[in-house]
Design a protein around this motif. Sequence first.
Motif, PDB file in Angstrom:
ATOM      1  N   TRP A  50       2.368   7.072 -14.040  1.00 48.39           N
ATOM      2  CA  TRP A  50       2.729   6.606 -12.705  1.00 48.39           C
ATOM      3  C   TRP A  50       1.583   6.901 -11.761  1.00 48.39           C
ATOM      4  N   GLY A  51       1.177   5.923 -10.981  1.00 50.32           N
ATOM      5  CA  GLY A  51       0.081   6.128 -10.049  1.00 50.32           C
ATOM      6  C   GLY A  51      -0.206   4.861  -9.263  1.00 50.32           C
ATOM      7  N   VAL A  52      -1.347   4.816  -8.600  1.00 51.22           N
ATOM      8  CA  VAL A  52      -1.729   3.628  -7.844  1.00 51.22           C
ATOM      9  C   VAL A  52      -1.845   2.416  -8.761  1.00 51.22           C
ATOM     10  N   PHE A  53      -2.234   2.634 -10.008  1.00 50.60           N
ATOM     11  CA  PHE A  53      -2.315   1.532 -10.970  1.00 50.60           C
ATOM     12  C   PHE A  53      -0.970   0.849 -11.193  1.00 50.60           C
ATOM     13  N   TRP A  64      -8.574  -0.704 -12.362  1.00 53.28           N
ATOM     14  CA  TRP A  64      -9.735  -0.604 -11.462  1.00 53.28           C
ATOM     15  C   TRP A  64     -11.031  -0.839 -12.245  1.00 53.28           C
ATOM     16  N   GLU A  65     -11.172  -0.163 -13.364  1.00 57.86           N
ATOM     17  CA  GLU A  65     -12.373  -0.297 -14.179  1.00 57.86           C
ATOM     18  C   GLU A  65     -12.495  -1.695 -14.764  1.00 57.86           C
ATOM     19  N   PHE A  92      -4.640  -0.519  -2.508  1.00 57.37           N
ATOM     20  CA  PHE A  92      -3.388  -0.462  -3.264  1.00 57.37           C
ATOM     21  C   PHE A  92      -2.605   0.810  -2.951  1.00 57.37           C
ATOM     22  N   ALA A  93      -3.290   1.874  -2.542  1.00 57.68           N
ATOM     23  CA  ALA A  93      -2.627   3.162  -2.354  1.00 57.68           C
ATOM     24  C   ALA A  93      -1.520   3.091  -1.302  1.00 57.68           C
TER      25      ALA A  93
END
Length: 459
Positions: A50-53, A64-65, A92-93
């Motif tokens: 779970w995260g900004v991704f 991102w990469e 995105f954050a």
Amino acid sequence: MKGTAASIICLFYLVILVDSERYKPTWDSIDSRPLPDWYDKSKIGIFMHWGVFSVPSFSSAWFWEQWKTAKLPAVVDFMKENYRPGFTYADFAAQFTAEFYNPDQWADILAASGAKYVVLVTKHHEGFCNWPSKYSFNWNAGDVGPNRDLVGDLAQSIRNKTDLHFGVYHSLFEFYHPLYLQDAANNYKTQDFVRIKTMPELYELVNRYKPDVVWSDGDWMVNDTYWNATQFLAWLYNDSPVKETVVVNDRWGKNIRCKHGGFLNCNDKFNPGVLQKRKWENCMTIDRKAWEFRRTATFADFLDLKDLTREIATTISCGGNLLVNVGPTPDGRIAPIYEERLRQMGGWLKTNGEAIYESKPWKHQNDTIRTGVWYTSKKTESGLSVYAIVLDWPDNDVLHLGAPSPTSTTVVTMLGYKGKIDWKSGGKQGGITINMPIISINELPSDSAWVFRMDGLNK
């Protein structure tokens, strides 16, 4: 003077004794630490990416990469078609809102899964911290997006509502942190990123949340000496607030994987199919294609209960633990497809967990003549009980097992089934022949895998 001399000598030997009991920052010393019993007994854990991704929810946690460096056409086109010119990944954050995040509800689902521990991603390779870290200004969940402590809230709910152990995943490296890029450009001869950013975060996580699992990742591009891995682990085992209970994996440098650490992950979805010399873990995904929530996922992309019981059987029989991954949504929900799978797994474990929790590998991991049968064992009131996990119902309703050697006192039962099991010695073939119970499917304890307990076998 004699008394003073004696006291000095006693103090000297006491210092030597205390020092000898401390772990040194070497792999020989780190590896000598016994693995806390709770981990092997637990067998099943839940991984949570779970995260900004989770906001784009398009390809993977490497979004991102893939967009900026690999420039994958599908990802580049996705951004062109759906976001304004000049949009950055940092934008995105603010959309990582977690407005429906209910840690108590998560705790309920996790407990219902039958798992005994949970490992939450606290920081992935994008560098965004899911807690208000003082080492990640304005790139953490306290400063932007959810504006709350996602890690601390779940840790509190897990400990208040369940008996699960709480663990944290932490990526050592970050795609685009300036200090990391600077160290890499210097061929890792400098360690500014480690000294100023990533290691302070790890100490902060342990001291603040007291996790029973520290699951490291992002190690593969450089050796462990760059990461100061053994210094951290020596502190973790000697002086940290979780020194008695904490377990760690093996991702502490490109030269360390599958060699050193508390338990071995080796590679993602590592499932060797044979007994290993050291404790290991199979971290795998319910979504076959990704670790995080994907808006593009289809129903066929998800493992079903039969797939999960196969992973459980093949992993636990060979001495591993199973870490089952789910990906929450950016607004903080465990999607219904994940919840269903976790609750189904918990239902199966409620019936058959006797063969899983606190079990040990048997002398045979799978059967000698029948495919799709895996064994575990456990010391019980009757001696040594052996469990045959049968993944596929035999076509003729007759199950021949080659590995067990019955005696005159052998008893065969099916977990969750109250009826008597009709069985006999395999005759010249040896082993055991079981007539599978022919009854309504509603009366069977499962429709995905069946477990037979055998007591009184030849050793």
